[in-house]
Motif scaffolding. Sequence first.
Motif, PDB file in Angstrom:
ATOM      1  N   ALA A 573       0.811  -1.222   0.000  1.00 29.40           N
ATOM      2  CA  ALA A 573       0.000   0.000   0.000  1.00 29.40           C
ATOM      3  C   ALA A 573       0.847   1.275   0.000  1.00 29.40           C
ATOM      4  O   ALA A 573       0.323   2.364   0.226  1.00 29.40           O
ATOM      5  N   GLY A 574       2.134   1.150  -0.309  1.00 31.10           N
ATOM      6  CA  GLY A 574       3.022   2.318  -0.265  1.00 31.10           C
ATOM      7  C   GLY A 574       2.790   3.291  -1.406  1.00 31.10           C
ATOM      8  O   GLY A 574       2.627   2.889  -2.564  1.00 31.10           O
ATOM      9  N   VAL A 575       2.773   4.583  -1.079  1.00 30.34           N
ATOM     10  CA  VAL A 575       2.676   5.653  -2.068  1.00 30.34           C
ATOM     11  C   VAL A 575       3.662   6.741  -1.668  1.00 30.34           C
ATOM     12  O   VAL A 575       3.724   7.131  -0.496  1.00 30.34           O
ATOM     13  N   VAL A 576       4.436   7.214  -2.631  1.00 31.28           N
ATOM     14  CA  VAL A 576       5.360   8.327  -2.412  1.00 31.28           C
ATOM     15  C   VAL A 576       4.810   9.536  -3.157  1.00 31.28           C
ATOM     16  O   VAL A 576       4.429   9.428  -4.331  1.00 31.28           O
ATOM     17  N   VAL A 577       4.735  10.684  -2.471  1.00 34.19           N
ATOM     18  CA  VAL A 577       4.118  11.875  -3.065  1.00 34.19           C
ATOM     19  C   VAL A 577       5.005  13.090  -2.864  1.00 34.19           C
ATOM     20  O   VAL A 577       5.778  13.164  -1.907  1.00 34.19           O
TER      21      VAL A 577
END
Length: 635
Positions: A573-577
Motif C-alpha cells: 500500500a506504499g505511495v510516495v508523493v
Amino acid sequence: MRAQPNPAFVRPATERTRPDLQGTFGMTASTHWLATATAQSVLERGGNAFDAAAAGAFVLHVVEPHLNGPGGDLTAVFATADDPTPVVLVGQGPAPAGATPEHFRAEGLDLVPGAGALAAAVPGAVDAWLLLLRDHGTWELADVLAPAIGYARDGHPVSAGVVRTIGAVADLFRDHWPTSAERWLTGGAPPVTGDVVRNEALASVFDRLVAAGADTDGSGADGGRASRIDAARREWAEGFVATTIDAFVRRPHRHSSGTDHAGVLRAGDLAAFRATTEPATTAEFRGHTIAKTGPWGQGPAMLQTLRMLEPLDDGQLDPSTELGAHTVVEALKLAMADREAFYGDGTVPLDVLLADATVAERRALIGDTASAEFRPGHMPGLDPVLPPLRTSYDVAGAAGVGEPTVPGARAAASSPDDDTAAEVPVEDRGEPFVAPDGDTRGDTCHIDVVDRWGNMVSATPSGGWLQSSPTIPELGFCLGTRLQMTWLEDGTASTLRPGERPRTTLTPTLVLRDGVPVMALGSPGGDQQDQWQLLFLLRWIVGGYTPQQAIDAPALHTTSFPGSFWPRTWEPAGVVVEDRLGDAVIAGLEARGHVVTRAGDWSLGRLSCVTRDPETGVLGAAANSRGAQGYAAGR
C-alpha cells in the motif's frame, strides 16, 4: 495541438517553471544541458534527429557517468519522416553464458547483487547507437563522437549530482575498488561541483572506434559510411574493449552483498551480441496511440494501466485530486503485479493482458480503499510462478539491515506537528539514491529529439554508472548491473537465463495521433519511469495541460510491488508523493488506507519531451526543472 483545459481537472497552482518551447526548425530535450546543447548543435549543422540524439547520448556518457555509461544499456522508440510506424531500438544486452542461477547460488547468493560486475549483462548501448546512426543518421561517426571526445579529453565542469554520488561511495572506492578511486577521487577526496574533470581513457576508446572505420587513405573498407560504422561496431564487440573487459572482471571484488565475487562476462558474450530493432507494442488511449517496448521492458504495464483508466470519468483521472490519485495508484498496482508475474524475455500473453475482457476484469478490482495485496491476473492455461515478496532484506556481512533510507524523506505524520515519523525508503528523488555499498535506485538519463523533417526519437540510456562496479582503467568506464532485475528462483517469467534479456525498467515513449508521431517523452527513475509518464499523459491528453505544465505538476508513485532493484523489496500500500500534492489530498489518501511517504515539494520525476504538430509543422519541447539539470532547447 494547442492545449484545451479540461474543467474536470484541477489547474496547477504553478502554471509552469519554464516556457513551453516552440519553433519550426528542431527541438531537443534531455537530462543534462550539455547533451541538449550538443544535440541541438548537430541539428543546426544539418544533421537529422538521429545524428543529434546519438551525439547527445555519447555526451551523456561523459557528463552523467553516475546515470549511464558505455558499459550500460539503451532502449529507444523512434519513427522516421518517411515511415511513421513506431520502432523500438533494442540496446538491452542479454545475460552472459556463465550467468546461471546455479552459479550465483554456488557463490552463496540468493539475489543478484545491485553492485558488482557479477550482475553485468552484455553492454548494449554503444552498439545500439551505432546501429541507429548507420541505418537512419547521415553523419560520419567521427563527427558524432567529436563532442563527447572533447568533453572527455579536455574536460567539463562536473555537476552536483555526480559529486554527491561519488561522495556516497567514496569509502567503497577507497577500501575495495582502487581503480574507481583512481578515476574519481583526487588526492583521496571526491571532486567539488564545478571542478573540471577529464577521462582520457574513455576519449581514447572513442578514438579507436573511429579509427577502426578508416583504412590508410581514410575512405573506409569499401568507401561507404555504413561500412565504417560497422567496422566500429566490430571493434567494440570483438576487439580491445571486449578483451579488456574479459580480463578485468575475472578479478574478485566487493559486491553490494558485502561479499567478493568475480564477474562472468566474457569476450565471447560481447562478440555474440548485436543491437536490433523490432516493432513497438501499442495501445489506444483517448484518440492517441501510445508506443512502447515489448514485455522484456516494463513499457506494456503503462499500456495496461491506460487501458484500465480509459473509460472512467475524467474526474477519476486527475492525479492532483484524492479520487484521481487513488484511482491511478490502484490501477498501477494491478499492472505492475502483472509485470512481475508475466513479463520477461520469453513468451508473454500481451494479447490477453491488453484484451478488453482482461482489462475490464482488472479494472473491476479498483475499489474505494487502498489494496495492500499483491494481485496479478490469471491467464488461461498459464499458472505463473510468482517472485518472493520481501519487505526487508538481511545482508550478511554488510552494514545495516533492510532497504536503505533516503535522508529527509519521512512517512506522512499523523498531524502537522508530529515529528516522530520514521525515515522510510524512497526510490527516486530526482537524483539516484546511492547506498555506501554502491546499490543504486533511480538511475538513468534521457534524451528526446525531433527535427524539421519529422524524424522523432525518444531514448533512455542507462546502466554502467560509475557506482555500479569497479572502473576498468584502460577503458575509463565500468559495467552495468541489469541482471539484478532477474530472479534466481526457478520458473518465474524473469528468472535469470543465459542468453536472455533481463526485464529492463527502461521505457521511453512515442505518442501518435491519426497514425502520425506527435510526441516523444521519457524519464529516468527505475520502476517509476512509466508511473511518472502516466501522470504526464493523463494531464496532457485528458486534462489539457501544456507539456511543461504536465511536467511541473505534482508527482507521485506507488511502491506496492516488488522493486526491480536489489534487494527487490516492496511496501504494501506504499505511495510516495510530492508535498505539493497538498495536505488535504494526502490526508484523503491516508484515510483510504494508503501508506504515504512525503518526498518534498520538487523531488519526483525528471521527464522531458519534444512535440510536433503535423498540421502546422510547429515543434515543441519541455524539460524538468527538478534537480536543476535537465534542459530543452530549439527554434
